[in-house]
Scaffold this active site. Structure first.
Site, PDB file in Angstrom:
ATOM      1  N   LYS A 143     -12.575   7.305  -0.757  1.00 36.52           N
ATOM      2  CA  LYS A 143     -11.680   6.242  -0.305  1.00 36.52           C
ATOM      3  C   LYS A 143     -11.980   4.931  -1.026  1.00 36.52           C
ATOM      4  CE  LYS A 143      -9.950   4.018   3.908  1.00 36.52           C
ATOM      5  NZ  LYS A 143     -10.045   3.931   5.373  1.00 36.52           N
ATOM      6  N   SER A 149      -7.742  -0.389   1.073  1.00 36.12           N
ATOM      7  CA  SER A 149      -8.112   0.628   2.062  1.00 36.12           C
ATOM      8  C   SER A 149      -7.168   1.809   1.885  1.00 36.12           C
ATOM      9  CB  SER A 149      -8.009   0.051   3.479  1.00 36.12           C
ATOM     10  OG  SER A 149      -8.375   1.019   4.445  1.00 36.12           O
ATOM     11  N   GLU A 156      -2.598  -9.108   3.087  1.00 34.67           N
ATOM     12  CA  GLU A 156      -2.240  -9.607   4.420  1.00 34.67           C
ATOM     13  C   GLU A 156      -3.357  -9.437   5.432  1.00 34.67           C
ATOM     14  OE1 GLU A 156      -1.430  -5.207   4.829  1.00 34.67           O
ATOM     15  OE2 GLU A 156      -1.323  -6.710   3.237  1.00 34.67           O
ATOM     16  N   CYS A 203       0.808  -1.224   0.000  1.00 39.28           N
ATOM     17  CA  CYS A 203       0.000   0.000   0.000  1.00 39.28           C
ATOM     18  C   CYS A 203       0.840   1.272   0.000  1.00 39.28           C
ATOM     19  CB  CYS A 203      -0.986  -0.034   1.158  1.00 39.28           C
ATOM     20  SG  CYS A 203      -2.364   1.123   0.969  1.00 39.28           S
ATOM     21  N   ARG A 259     -13.895   1.735  13.818  1.00 42.02           N
ATOM     22  CA  ARG A 259     -13.123   2.934  14.167  1.00 42.02           C
ATOM     23  C   ARG A 259     -13.747   4.188  13.558  1.00 42.02           C
ATOM     24  NH1 ARG A 259      -7.841   2.707  11.205  1.00 42.02           N
ATOM     25  NH2 ARG A 259      -9.170   3.593   9.569  1.00 42.02           N
ATOM     26  N   HIS A 269      -4.248  -4.891   0.261  1.00 35.76           N
ATOM     27  CA  HIS A 269      -3.808  -5.445   1.545  1.00 35.76           C
ATOM     28  C   HIS A 269      -4.133  -6.934   1.610  1.00 35.76           C
ATOM     29  CE1 HIS A 269      -2.589  -1.813   3.728  1.00 35.76           C
ATOM     30  NE2 HIS A 269      -3.589  -1.191   3.138  1.00 35.76           N
TER      31      HIS A 269
END
Length: 354
Positions: free
Chosen positions: A167, A196, A241, A146, A253, A239
Site C-alpha cells: 500500500k 492512501s 483534502e 484517488c 482502524r 488526498h
C-alpha cells in the site's frame, strides 16, 4: 469565496463552529455576484461520509472571498450504506436527476472503497459512468480524487490501474513538472501530499494517452495531472483534502483490524507522518495490543491524546492554492447560464487557450 448554507446540512454548522465563513441565504441573496454551483459526488464509506463533506467544503470555502459557492452533495447507487448514512443522504443530499436538471459549474468526485479486483466489476461502476458521461459534456471542469481518478481514466482512455506490491500510504514530497500551467500558478514548486491507495496509474501510461502531468513524487508517483485539453478533467492520485489526523484514523482502524484478526500482520506506520516521539508511543502500544489479542483481553484505548500535538500538516496550504486556481479559472470560463459549461468564444478542446 464564502460557502452559502443553502440547506440544513449539518456540515455547514460544524464548519461555522470551526471558524469557517458561511453565509446564510438572506445575506447571500443581497450580493449581486453570480454564484458558483459545485457538485460533490461523495462515494466514501459511511465512517468517512461527513468527514469527506467537511474536507472538500473547507478547500472550496478557503478560496477567493468574493464569489459565493453553493456546494451540492449527492451520491449514486451501488454503494453499501447503513440506515443512518442512508437517512443522512436522504435528508441532505440531492439526487443526480436534480443535479442534471439544475446544472453545475464544477464537479468534485471523491474516492470510494472497492471489493473487486477490476473497477468495472463494482456495483457502482455503471451509475458512476452515467455521471462521467453527463459531466464531460455539461460541466466546465471535473476534479477527481484517488479512486475516482483511476475510474475516470479507465472510462475515458482505457488505462487500467496497476496493483502495487504494498500500500502507498503516508505523506510524500512532490515536485512540479510544469510551472507554467495556470492550475499551479504561484504555488510551492515542492509540496507534500498524503497518499492512501493500493493501486497506481503510472506517468508513462498517462502521457502515452495525452494527459498532462503537473506534479510527481519519486516515491509516490503522479499526484496531479489534467486531461489533454488542459483543464476539463483534473486528476488527483493523492488526498490533498485530508485532515491532519486522517492518516492517524486509518492507522487506528488497521490496528483494530489486526486485533480482531481481520488482517494477519500488524500495520506499518504511514511513511513520513509520525515523528520519533509518536513512533515510540506507538511501538509501546503495539506490545499491549499484541498481548491483549493473545490473552483475549479487552484492547486498551488508543493513545490519541498523546499523539495529536505531534502531528504536522504539510499539505493543506498548497491544496488550497490549487483549489483557488481551479475555481478561479472555472469562474472565468463558465457561462452566465448555470446549465451551460462555457461562455461564448471559449474552445472546449482548449479552454485555457494554452
Amino acid at each position: 469565496m464564502p460557502l452559502v448554507a443553502h440547506t440544513d446540512l449539518p456540515t455547514f454548522q460544524r464548519l461555522r463552529e470551526e471558524g469557517e465563513e458561511i453565509l446564510d441565504p438572506d445575506r447571500a441573496s443581497n450580493q449581486d455576484i453570480r454564484e458558483m454551483h459545485i457538485g460533490l459526488l461523495n462515494m466514501m464509506p459511511d465512517a468517512a461520509l461527513e468527514a469527506t463533506e467537511r474536507q472538500f467544503f473547507r478547500l472550496v470555502g478557503a478560496c477567493n472571498q468574493i464569489v459565493q459557492f453553493h456546494v451540492h452533495p449527492f451520491t449514486i447507487e451501488g454503494l453499501k450504506r447503513s440506515p443512518e448514512a442512508q437517512a443522512h443522504i436522504a435528508k441532505y443530499y440531492e439526487s443526480f436527476e436534480q443535479i442534471k436538471r439544475d446544472g453545475l459549474d464544477a464537479l468534485i468526485i471523491s474516492g470510494a472503497n472497492v471489493s473487486h479486483p477490476r473497477l468495472p466489476e463494482e456495483d457502482f461502476w455503471q451509475p458512476l459512468s452515467e455521471v462521467f458521461f453527463w459531466a464531460k459534456e455539461n460541466v466546465t471542469s471535473i476534479l477527481c480524487s484517488c479512486l475516482a481518478t483511476h475510474a475516470l481514466i479507465q472510462y475515458c482512455y482505457g488505462i487500467e490501474r496497476t496493483r502495487l506490491p504494498a500500500k502507498r500510504w503516508g505523506v510524500f514530497s512532490h515536485k512540479l513538472t510544469d510551472r507554467t500551467h495556470p492550475l499551479v500558478a504561484e504555488i510551492n514548486t515542492r509540496f507534500d501530499v498524503p497518499h492512501s491507495r493500493f493501486n497506481e496509474i503510472f506517468q508513462s501510461d498517462m502521457e502515452r494517452h495525452g494527459l498532462k502531468v503537473l506534479a510527481v513524487s519519486k516515491e509516490a508517483g503522479v499526484h496531479l495531472a489534467v486531461s489533454p485539453d488542459g483543464f476539463r478533467i483534473v486528476f488527483f492520485q493523492g488526498h490533498p483534502e485530508y485532515d491532519d489526523i486522517s492518516l492517524l484514523k486509518e492507522y487506528k482502524r488497521e490496528i483494530l483490524r489486526f486485533y480482531r484478526a481481520e488482517r494477519d500482520d500488524y500495520p506499518p506506520f504511514p511513511e513520513n507522518y509520525f515523528n520519533d516521539v509518536v513512533q515510540q508511543i506507538l511501538v509501546d502500544y503495539e506490545q499491549r495490543v499484541r498481548s491483549a489479542k493473545q490473552s483475549g483481553q479487552r484492547l486498551e484505548e488508543f493513545p490519541e491524546s498523546l499523539i495529536l500535538e505531534h502531528i504536522d500538516n504539510t499539505w493543506s496550504d498548497t491544496a488550497k492554492a490549487v483549489f483557488n486556481n481551479w475555481l478561479g479559472k472555472i469562474y472565468q470560463l463558465t457561462h452566465q447560464e448555470r446549465g451551460l459549461p462555457f461562455m461564448d468564444g471559449v474552445d472546449p478542446n482548449n479552454p485555457l487557450g494554452l
